[in-house]
Design a protein around this motif. Structure first.
Motif, mmCIF file in Angstrom:
data_model
loop_
_atom_site.group_PDB
_atom_site.id
_atom_site.type_symbol
_atom_site.label_atom_id
_atom_site.label_comp_id
_atom_site.label_asym_id
_atom_site.label_seq_id
_atom_site.Cartn_x
_atom_site.Cartn_y
_atom_site.Cartn_z
ATOM 1 N N SER A 37 27.978 57.931 50.678
ATOM 2 C CA SER A 37 27.598 59.166 51.378
ATOM 3 C C SER A 37 28.529 59.504 52.530
ATOM 4 N N GLY A 38 29.829 59.316 52.304
ATOM 5 C CA GLY A 38 30.815 59.749 53.281
ATOM 6 C C GLY A 38 31.144 58.778 54.384
ATOM 7 N N SER A 39 30.584 57.572 54.337
ATOM 8 C CA SER A 39 30.901 56.580 55.368
ATOM 9 C C SER A 39 31.031 55.198 54.736
ATOM 10 N N VAL A 40 31.661 54.293 55.459
ATOM 11 C CA VAL A 40 31.882 52.933 54.960
ATOM 12 C C VAL A 40 30.610 52.121 55.169
ATOM 13 N N ALA A 41 30.031 51.657 54.073
ATOM 14 C CA ALA A 41 28.798 50.875 54.137
ATOM 15 C C ALA A 41 29.066 49.379 54.183
ATOM 16 N N LEU A 42 30.238 48.958 53.702
ATOM 17 C CA LEU A 42 30.544 47.526 53.648
ATOM 18 C C LEU A 42 32.049 47.333 53.641
ATOM 19 N N THR A 43 32.539 46.395 54.423
ATOM 20 C CA THR A 43 33.959 46.031 54.399
ATOM 21 C C THR A 43 34.079 44.534 54.171
ATOM 22 N N SER A 44 35.210 44.144 53.636
ATOM 23 C CA SER A 44 35.442 42.720 53.402
ATOM 24 C C SER A 44 36.932 42.420 53.388
ATOM 25 N N LYS A 45 37.290 41.280 53.930
ATOM 26 C CA LYS A 45 38.635 40.758 53.728
ATOM 27 C C LYS A 45 38.791 40.409 52.254
ATOM 28 N N ILE A 46 40.015 40.541 51.760
ATOM 29 C CA ILE A 46 40.282 40.161 50.377
ATOM 30 C C ILE A 46 41.584 39.380 50.293
ATOM 31 N N ILE A 47 41.745 38.702 49.184
ATOM 32 C CA ILE A 47 43.004 38.029 48.832
ATOM 33 C C ILE A 47 43.486 38.698 47.551
ATOM 34 N N VAL A 48 44.760 39.049 47.505
ATOM 35 C CA VAL A 48 45.307 39.790 46.362
ATOM 36 C C VAL A 48 46.427 38.995 45.705
ATOM 37 N N GLY A 49 46.981 39.575 44.653
ATOM 38 C CA GLY A 49 48.019 38.906 43.888
ATOM 39 C C GLY A 49 49.300 38.692 44.678
ATOM 40 N N ALA A 50 49.932 37.561 44.438
ATOM 41 C CA ALA A 50 51.233 37.282 45.041
ATOM 42 C C ALA A 50 52.267 38.247 44.455
ATOM 43 N N PRO A 51 53.413 38.434 45.135
ATOM 44 C CA PRO A 51 54.425 39.364 44.607
ATOM 45 C C PRO A 51 54.841 39.088 43.170
ATOM 46 N N ARG A 52 54.804 37.830 42.739
ATOM 47 C CA ARG A 52 55.190 37.511 41.352
ATOM 48 C C ARG A 52 54.063 37.785 40.369
ATOM 49 N N THR A 53 52.825 37.831 40.870
ATOM 50 C CA THR A 53 51.657 38.090 40.017
ATOM 51 C C THR A 53 50.813 39.163 40.691
ATOM 52 N N ARG A 54 51.340 40.377 40.720
ATOM 53 C CA ARG A 54 50.758 41.461 41.501
ATOM 54 C C ARG A 54 49.364 41.868 41.019
#
Length: 553
Positions: free
Chosen positions: A340-357
Motif C-alpha cells: 500500500s505504498g510504503s515499506v512494510a518489511l526490510t531485510s539484509k540479504i546475501i547475493v551471488g558472488a561476481p562469478r555466480t551472479r
C-alpha cells in the motif's frame, strides 16, 4: 584498348562525383536579416524547411552536431504547421520557451545530459537574441532556435519516459518509443495550453523510489557540484607525504576540518576518513584502503553518472507497481516488501558472488517450504563437491548429503564408483537433507524462473554482519526470513500464526501456498535516495560500467 581505359576511368569518375554530390552536406544560410520583425513570419518557414532538409541529408545530425531524436518526427511536426515557427512570433520568444530552456539546463537533475538537448547552442542563441538587436531580426537564427527547441522537447519527453538505454529483458513497460504523431500532439497541446514544463514532468517515473533518488541527487548536486578535489595516487604507502595528500583531499570535500591545525593527528585523520566512508556508504574502518581511495578519486561527474544510470533503470519499470510486491536490490544487499505504498518489511540479504551472479528478473512468489531439502545444482556438484568427495568420502556425511538416482531413490555412497564420476558422467543428484545444517536453513521461498534461484534462510547467519555480501552461488539469502513468512500469510485463515510457530518449533516439513502470490522484482540499483541523501552501493557486477557506455555517460 587506350580508348576503353579512358572510357572506364571517366565512368568511375562520374560515379564518384555523383556519389559525392548526393552525400554532400547541405549548406545552411548563416543569417537572413529582415528590415522589420513583422517580415519574419514570411521568411522563417523557408529557413525551417531548409534545416529539415539538412537534417535528412546529414543522417539526422543537426546543425550543432547533436543528433536529432528522429528527423522524421521533426518533419512530421512541421508539416502540421506549414513550417511556421511555434516557439516565437514576430521576434518575441513564447513564454513556454523559458520552461523548456529551464528543463534543458537542469536535465542533469533528472539523470540526463543537457548537452544532448542542444543546451550549448540554445544558450548561445538566447545570448545573441538578448544582446544583439540585429539578431532579433535574423530569420535563420529564429529558425535554428525553433527546430532545436522542438527536437529538445521531443527527445527529452522520450528519454524521461523510456530512458536512454534500450529496452532489456526485465523491462516491464509495454511500449518503448513514442510515435511521431504522439510526440507532435504532445508538443502542440503543451504549447497551446501553456504546460510545457508540466508535460515534461509528467513523463518522469512516478515511483516513490525514483522521486526519493531525484530529491537526494539535487541535494548532493547542491553540495558538491562546485567543489574541486585532488586525486590520490593509486599505488601508495603510508608515508607522511601520502597522509598529507589524504588530509588535503578530505579537507577539500569538507570531511576533515584542518582549520585548527590538527589535521595530521591520527585520530583526527581517521575521523575524517570515517566521515567520508559513512557518507558514501562504505565500511567505516577509518582506513584509507583500496576501495576508499578509489571512492575518494571519483569525480563529481562519476557520481553524476552513477545516479543517471540508476534513474534510467527506474524508467524500465511500469507507471504503477502492484499494491504488494517484493523488491530485491542486489548491490544494495537489501530486500523490501512494499504494501500500500510504503515499506512494510526490510531485510539484509546475501547475493551471488561476481562469478555466480544473482540474476535480474521479474516473477511471482507462490509458496515457501519449511525445512526444505537442497537439491545441489549440477555446477556446484561438479566444481566443488565432487572433488571433495573423491578426497574424503566422509564429506557426504559431514554435509548431510544424500545421493539420489534417476528414479528419485537415495542410494548407498559405497555403491558408486567415484573414480568414474566427472562433469561428463554423473547420473545422480546430490541432495542435502533438511535441518539446521542445511545450506537453505529453515525456509525456502519459491518463485518461477529459468535460473532455479530462490530466496532462503541460511545455516551461516553470521555472514549478514559483513559489509560485502556478494557471497552466494546465485540464490538470495534473507536475514528476516521468519518475518517474511509471517507477513506473507498474514490474514490467511489456513495458516494461523500460532500454527506456523508450532510447525517451526517442531521441525515440521511443510509447503505453505501463499493465498495471493506476490510479485517479486530482482533489480540492480547502485544509488538510492533515503531521508534526503543518496546511498551509494558498490557496482559488484560491473553493470554500471556497461550501462554508462551505452548511455554515453
Amino acid at each position: 584498348m587506350k580508348y576503353r581505359f579512358l572510357r572506364d576511368n571517366l565512368t568511375i569518375a562520374l560515379v564518384l562525383f555523383s556519389l559525392f554530390a548526393c552525400h554532400r552536406k547541405r549548406v545552411l544560410r548563416e543569417k537572413e536579416i529582415v528590415k522589420d520583425v513583422r517580415q519574419l513570419s514570411e521568411v522563417i518557414p523557408e529557413n525551417i524547411a531548409e534545416r529539415l532538409e539538412y537534417i535528412v541529408d546529414n543522417e539526422d545530425v543537426m546543425e550543432d552536431s547533436v543528433p536529432a531524436l528522429r528527423g522524421g518526427a521533426l518533419t512530421y511536426f512541421y508539416q502540421q504547421t506549414s513550417n511556421n515557427p511555434v516557439w516565437s512570433s514576430e521576434g518575441v520568444l513564447d513564454p513556454q520557451a523559458d520552461s523548456l530552456l529551464f528543463y534543458v539546463s537542469h536535465a542533469d537533475e533528472s539523470g540526463l545530459n543537457p548537452a544532448i538537448y542542444h543546451n550549448a547552442a540554445l544558450a548561445q542563441a538566447m545570448k545573441r537574441l538578448k544582446e544583439d538587436d540585429a539578431a532579433r531580426k535574423d530569420a535563420a537564427l529564429w529558425a535554428q532556435v525553433d527546430v532545436l527547441m522542438t527536437d529538445a522537447f521531443m527527445k527529452m519527453a522520450s528519454h524521461l519516459r523510456f530512458g536512454i538505454a534500450p529496452r532489456d529483458s526485465i523491462t516491464l513497460r509495454r511500449d518503448s518509443v513514442y510515435s511521431d504523431t504522439l510526440l507532435a500532439n504532445y508538443l502542440t497541446t503543451a504549447l497551446h495550453q501553456h504546460i510545457v514544463g508540466a508535460t515534461l514532468r509528467s513523463q518522469e517515473p512516478q515511483q516513490k523510489g525514483y522521486e526519493q533518488l531525484k530529491s537526494a541527487w539535487i541535494n548532493f548536486k547542491g553540495k558538491y557540484s562546485e567543489m574541486k578535489w585532488d586525486s590520490l595516487p593509486v599505488s601508495y604507502t603510508d608515508t607522511p607525504a601520502f597522509r598529507q595528500q589524504l588530509i588535503n583531499r578530505l579537507a577539500q570535500s569538507g570531511h576533515l576540518d584542518t582549520s585548527g591545525g590538527h589535521g595530521a593527528d591520527t585520530a583526527i585523520l581517521k575521523k575524517g576518513i570515517r566521515a567520508f566512508q559513512k557518507e558514501f556508504n562504505m565500511y567505516e574502518d577509518g582506513q584509507a584502503g583500496k576501495k576508499t581511495v578509489q571512492a575518494l578519486n571519483k569525480t563529481f561527474r562519476d557520481w553524476s553518472a552513477q545516479v543517471a544510470v540508476n534513474m534510467d533503470r527506474w524508467r524500465k519499470l511500469p507507471d504503477t507497481l502492484p499494491e504488494r510486491f517484493i523488491m530485491v536490490n542486489v548491490p544494495g544487499y537489501r530486500m523490501e516488501l512494499w504494501d500500500s505504498g510504503s515499506v512494510a518489511l526490510t531485510s539484509k540479504i546475501i547475493v551471488g558472488a561476481p562469478r555466480t551472479r544473482t540474476p535480474l528478473l521479474n516473477s511471482r512468489m507462490t509458496n515457501f517450504i519449511m525445512y526444505p531439502y537442497w537439491r545441489v545444482p549440477f555446477s556446484i556438484t561438479i566444481k566443488e563437491m565432487l572433488p571433495a568427495i573423491k578426497r574424503d568420502r566422509a564429506y557426504l556425511a559431514k554435509k548431510s548429503l544424500e545421493i539420489i538416482d534417476r528414479d528419485g531413490n537415495a542410494i548407498n555412497p559405497d555403491s558408486v564408483n567415484w573414480s568414474r564420476m566427472s562433469k561428463n558422467y554423473f547420473p545422480y543428484v546430490l541432495r542435502q537433507m533438511d535441518g539446521l545444517e542445511n545450506s537453505l536453513g529453515i525456509m525456502k521461498f519459491n518463485f518461477m524462473n529459468k535460473y532455479a534461484v530462490y530466496l532462503h534462510d541460511t545455516n551461516n547467519r553470521g555472514l549478514f554482519s559483513n559489509a560485502y555480501r556478494a557471497l552466494s552461488h546465485g540464490c538470495v539469502r534473507v536475514q528476516q526470513w521468519d518475518s517474511l513468512a509471517m507477513y506473507l500469510t498474514k490474514g490467511d485463515a489456513r495458516h494461523p500464526r500460532d500454527s506456523m510457530r508450532m510447525w517451526l518449533a517442531n521441525g515440521n516439513k511443510k509447503q505453505i501456498d501463499i493465498q495471493r502470490s506476490v510479485p517479486i522484482y530482482l533489480r540492480y540499483f547502485t544509488a538510492e535516495g533515503r531521508d534526503g541523501r543518496i546511498v551509494f552501493h558498490e557496482d559488484i557486477y560491473g553493470e554500471d560500467k556497461v550501462l554508462r557506455k551505452i548511455m554515453g555517460m
